[in-house]
Design an enzyme around this catalytic site. Structure first.
Site, mmCIF file in Angstrom:
data_model
loop_
_atom_site.group_PDB
_atom_site.id
_atom_site.type_symbol
_atom_site.label_atom_id
_atom_site.label_comp_id
_atom_site.label_asym_id
_atom_site.label_seq_id
_atom_site.Cartn_x
_atom_site.Cartn_y
_atom_site.Cartn_z
ATOM 1 N N HIS A 149 -9.430 19.546 4.469
ATOM 2 C CA HIS A 149 -10.602 19.656 4.004
ATOM 3 C C HIS A 149 -11.599 18.642 4.713
ATOM 4 C CE1 HIS A 149 -8.551 20.451 0.275
ATOM 5 N NE2 HIS A 149 -9.491 21.411 -0.007
ATOM 6 N N ASP A 153 -10.972 15.275 3.729
ATOM 7 C CA ASP A 153 -9.406 14.592 3.897
ATOM 8 C C ASP A 153 -9.471 13.822 5.236
ATOM 9 O OD1 ASP A 153 -8.883 16.082 1.804
ATOM 10 O OD2 ASP A 153 -7.756 17.599 2.952
ATOM 11 N N MET A 159 -5.963 25.772 10.338
ATOM 12 C CA MET A 159 -6.947 26.122 9.382
ATOM 13 C C MET A 159 -7.725 24.889 8.851
ATOM 14 S SD MET A 159 -7.049 25.716 5.685
ATOM 15 C CE MET A 159 -5.741 25.998 4.463
ATOM 16 N N GLU A 218 -9.509 32.166 -1.117
ATOM 17 C CA GLU A 218 -8.715 31.932 -2.356
ATOM 18 C C GLU A 218 -9.009 31.935 -3.678
ATOM 19 O OE1 GLU A 218 -6.911 28.217 -0.974
ATOM 20 O OE2 GLU A 218 -5.778 28.087 -3.232
ATOM 21 N N LYS A 256 -8.497 31.725 -7.783
ATOM 22 C CA LYS A 256 -7.798 31.008 -8.933
ATOM 23 C C LYS A 256 -8.487 31.485 -10.210
ATOM 24 C CE LYS A 256 -6.097 26.211 -9.994
ATOM 25 N NZ LYS A 256 -6.384 24.822 -9.601
ATOM 26 N N GLU A 302 -2.546 32.350 -3.261
ATOM 27 C CA GLU A 302 -1.527 31.173 -3.534
ATOM 28 C C GLU A 302 -0.619 31.542 -4.663
ATOM 29 O OE1 GLU A 302 -2.909 27.153 -3.808
ATOM 30 O OE2 GLU A 302 -1.930 26.882 -5.684
ATOM 31 N N HIS A 326 -1.558 30.021 -8.267
ATOM 32 C CA HIS A 326 -2.663 30.603 -8.573
ATOM 33 C C HIS A 326 -2.636 32.132 -9.382
ATOM 34 C CE1 HIS A 326 -5.244 27.883 -5.978
ATOM 35 N NE2 HIS A 326 -4.146 27.272 -6.879
ATOM 36 N N ASP A 362 -0.883 30.665 0.808
ATOM 37 C CA ASP A 362 -0.662 29.248 0.243
ATOM 38 C C ASP A 362 0.700 29.311 -0.664
ATOM 39 O OD1 ASP A 362 -2.640 28.164 1.300
ATOM 40 O OD2 ASP A 362 -3.755 27.703 -0.478
ATOM 41 N N ASP A 392 -2.007 24.358 -12.955
ATOM 42 C CA ASP A 392 -1.636 24.443 -11.657
ATOM 43 C C ASP A 392 -0.627 23.391 -11.161
ATOM 44 O OD1 ASP A 392 -1.768 25.429 -9.006
ATOM 45 O OD2 ASP A 392 -3.610 24.152 -8.541
ATOM 46 N N ASP A 439 1.690 23.236 -8.423
ATOM 47 C CA ASP A 439 1.810 22.918 -6.985
ATOM 48 C C ASP A 439 3.257 22.483 -6.689
ATOM 49 O OD1 ASP A 439 -0.686 24.175 -6.416
ATOM 50 O OD2 ASP A 439 -1.755 22.090 -6.514
ATOM 51 N N ASP A 465 1.045 24.711 0.196
ATOM 52 C CA ASP A 465 0.025 24.052 -0.681
ATOM 53 C C ASP A 465 0.573 23.481 -1.914
ATOM 54 O OD1 ASP A 465 -2.385 22.931 -1.577
ATOM 55 O OD2 ASP A 465 -3.237 24.878 -2.142
HETATM 56 C C1 GLT Z 1 -7.050 22.281 -3.902
HETATM 57 C C2 GLT Z 1 -6.569 23.712 -4.371
HETATM 58 C C3 GLT Z 1 -5.997 24.507 -3.407
HETATM 59 C C4 GLT Z 1 -6.678 24.826 -2.319
HETATM 60 C C5 GLT Z 1 -7.326 23.732 -1.502
HETATM 61 C C6 GLT Z 1 -8.270 24.277 -0.637
HETATM 62 S S1 GLT Z 1 -7.809 22.528 -2.180
HETATM 63 O O1 GLT Z 1 -5.774 21.507 -3.638
HETATM 64 O O2 GLT Z 1 -5.510 23.274 -5.683
HETATM 65 O O3 GLT Z 1 -5.339 25.509 -4.026
HETATM 66 O O4 GLT Z 1 -6.041 25.941 -1.385
HETATM 67 O O5 GLT Z 1 -9.689 24.095 -0.797
HETATM 68 MN MN MN Z 2 -4.428 26.812 -2.270
HETATM 69 MN MN MN Z 3 -2.873 25.480 -6.573
#
Ligand code: GLT
Ligand code: MN
Ligand code: MN
Length: 388
Positions: free
Chosen positions: A55, A58, A89, A182, A184, A218, A221, A246, A256, A258, A288
Site C-alpha cells: 500500500h 506501507d 502489485m 477485491e 469482502k 481472497e 473473504h 489473495d 477475517d 488471514d 495475503d
Molecule cells: C488488508 C485486507 C486485505 C487486502 C489488502 C489490500 S489490505 O490487509 O485485509 O485483504 O487485500 O488493500
Molecule cells: Mn486481501
Molecule cells: Mn483478509
C-alpha cells in the site's frame, strides 16, 4: 518428489503488510517490532519469495516529509536490487486514516471522495515507479453499519465514477497497469458494498473500460461469506478476469483470520491449487496472510515458507491426481458421452428444438445409475493423506 523450493515462475508474493504485520489486534497491541520496508524485502529474499506488494502507506507513511520519502524509496530500491525481489502489485490504503471512517469513493462527503481520488492517483504513480503492473482496490471502508446513512444505489454510482476516473487517469499517463477489485462481505464495516467476487464481476461489466479491470479474490473473504472459493475463482478465470489472487486460510463463520495458506481447509486449498495449475494461471500467487500473534520474526519466516511450501506440495498432489490411473478411469466414466445427444447441444435452431421436444427419455433408467462419487472423493482424500 521435489524439494519444494519456490521458483520465480511460481510468482509467490507477499505484501509488506503481511510479513510486516506486528500482531496488533482489537484486544492487544503489537507483539513484534516494526521492520522497515527494506528489511522486510530482505526477509522475503531470505525465504525465497519472488515479489513484494505494498500500500502507498506501507512504504511511505501518510504524513512524512518529501525528503524523508525519498530516503525510504532509496533504501527500498536498494533492498530490491540486492535481493532480486520485484514489485508486481501495488494498492492504496483507503481505510486506516480517520478521514476514511465512512468510506473513500462512496463517502457522503465530496471532500473525502476527492481526497480518495487524489491519494489513489499518487499511489498509482508510486506503484508504477516500482514496476507494478496490477493495481488492487480493496474498499474496506466502503460500506455501512446502518443503511439509514447512505443511499446504496448512489454508492454503486460513486464507486463506478471513481473507477472510471482512475481508469482514464491510467490511460492518460500511458501506464501499463490493470486494476483488480477485491471483495469482502464485512469487517471493518458492518457490511461492505460489492461483497463477493461475483458482485465485483457484475460491477466490472458496467465500467467504461471493463477490459482494464479484473478481480483479486481472497480465500478468507469468500469463506467469511460462506461461499465455495473454488467456484468463485473458476467464474473469474472463465471470464478472463482473474488478474490476481489473495491466498490464505480461514475457518468458516469466523472474522477475517488471514491464516497461513492451507492452515485450515486443506481439501479446498487442494482444489484451488489444482484449478489454478490446470488452467495455467500465470499472475502472482499472493499470500495475503500473516503469522500467528504468538510468533517472533523466526516464526514469520516459518509462516512465509509454509505458505509457499504448502502450495507446492498441493501442486504436486494435483499432478498426482491428474496422473492417477484409477482416478482418471473414474473421471472418464463420469464424463462418458456416447454421442447420442450431440445433435441437441450448441447453438439453438428451431429444428433442434423440435427434434429435442420429440426425444423420449427413460428417466428412471438414467437416474438409477450410481455415479461413484464416494469412491472418487475417497481416492482424492487418500492422495491428500499421502497413502497413494
Ligand atoms: C488488508 C485486507 C486485505 C487486502 C489488502 C489490500 S489490505 O490487509 O485485509 O485483504 O487485500 O488493500
Ligand atoms: Mn486481501
Ligand atoms: Mn483478509
Amino acid at each position: 518428489m521435489s524439494d519444494y523450493t519456490p521458483q520465480p515462475e511460481n510468482k509467490f508474493t507477499f505484501g509488506l503488510w503481511t510479513v510486516g504485520n506486528i500482531g496488533r489486534d482489537p484486544f492487544g497491541g503489537p507483539v513484534r517490532e516494526q521492520k522497515t520496508p527494506a528489511d522486510l524485502v530482505r526477509l522475503l529474499g531470505e525465504v525465497g519469495a519472488y515479489g513484494v506488494n505494498f500500500h502507498d502507506n506501507d512504504l511511505i507513511p501518510i504524513d512524512v516529509m518529501p525528503s524523508e520519502a525519498e530516503a525510504i524509496k532509496k533504501d527500498f530500491r536498494e533492498a530490491l536490487d540486492e535481493t532480486g525481489i520485484v514489485v508486481p502489485m501495488a494498492t492504496t490504503n483507503l481505510f486506516s486514516d480517520p478521514i476514511f471512517k465512512d468510506g473513500a469513493f462512496t463517502s457522503n462527503d465530496p471532500k473525502v471522495r476527492a481526497y480518495a481520488l487524489q491519494k489513489t492517483m499518487n499511489a498509482i504513480d508510486l506503484g508504477v515507479e516500482f514496476g507494478a503492473k496490477i493495481y488492487v482496490f480493496w474498499g474496506g471502508r466502503e460500506g455501512t453499519e446502518t443503511d439509514s446513512t447512505k443511499n446504496p444505489v448512489e454508492a454503486i454510482k460513486r464507486n463506478r465514477e471513481a473507477m472510471n476516473f482512475l481508469c482514464d487517469y491510467v490511460r492518460d499517463q500511458k501506464y501499463d497497469l490493470k486494476f483488480a477489485l477485491e471483495a469482502k462481505p464485512n469487517e471493518p464495516r458492518g457490511d461492505i458494498y460489492n461483497s463477493t467476487t461475483g458482485h465485483m464481476l457484475a460491477f466490472i461489466a458496467t465500467l467504461d473500460h471493463p477490459e482494464m479491470v479484473g478481480v483479486n479474490p481472497e480465500v478468507a473473504h469468500e469463506h467469511m461469506a460462506g461461499l465455495n472459493f473454488v467456484h468463485g475463482v473458476a467464474q473469474a478465470l472463465e471470464a478472463g478476469k482473474l488478474f490476481h489472487i489473495d491466498l490464505n486460510d480461514q475457518a468458516f463463520g469466523r472474522y477475517d483470520q488471514d491464516f497461513r495458506f492451507g492452515a485450515v481447509n486443506l481439501k479446498s486449498a487442494f482444489f484451488l491449487v489444482k484449478l489454478l495449475e490446470d488452467n495455467k494461471y500465470d499472475s502472482s500467487r499472493h499470500f495475503d496472510a500473516h503469522a500467528y500473534r504468538t510468533e517472533d520474526y523466526e516464526g514469520v519466516k516459518d509462516f512465509a515458507r509454509g505458505c509457499m511450501r504448502t502450495y507446492l506440495i498441493l501442486k504436486e498432489k494435483a499432478a498426482q491426481w491428474n496422473a492417477d490411473k484409477e482416478i482418471q478411469a473414474l473421471v472418464a466414466e463420469i464424463n462418458a458421452d456416447d454421442g447420442s445427444m450431440g445433435g441437441y447441444f450448441g447453438k439453438y435452431s428451431s429444428e433442434k428444438a423440435k427434434a429435442l421436444k420429440a426425444q423420449p427419455f427413460d428417466r428412471s433408467a438414467i437416474a438409477a445409475r450410481g455415479l461413484q462419487y464416494e469412491r472418487l472423493d475417497q481416492l482424492t482424500v487418500e492422495v491428500l493423506l499421502g497413502v497413494r
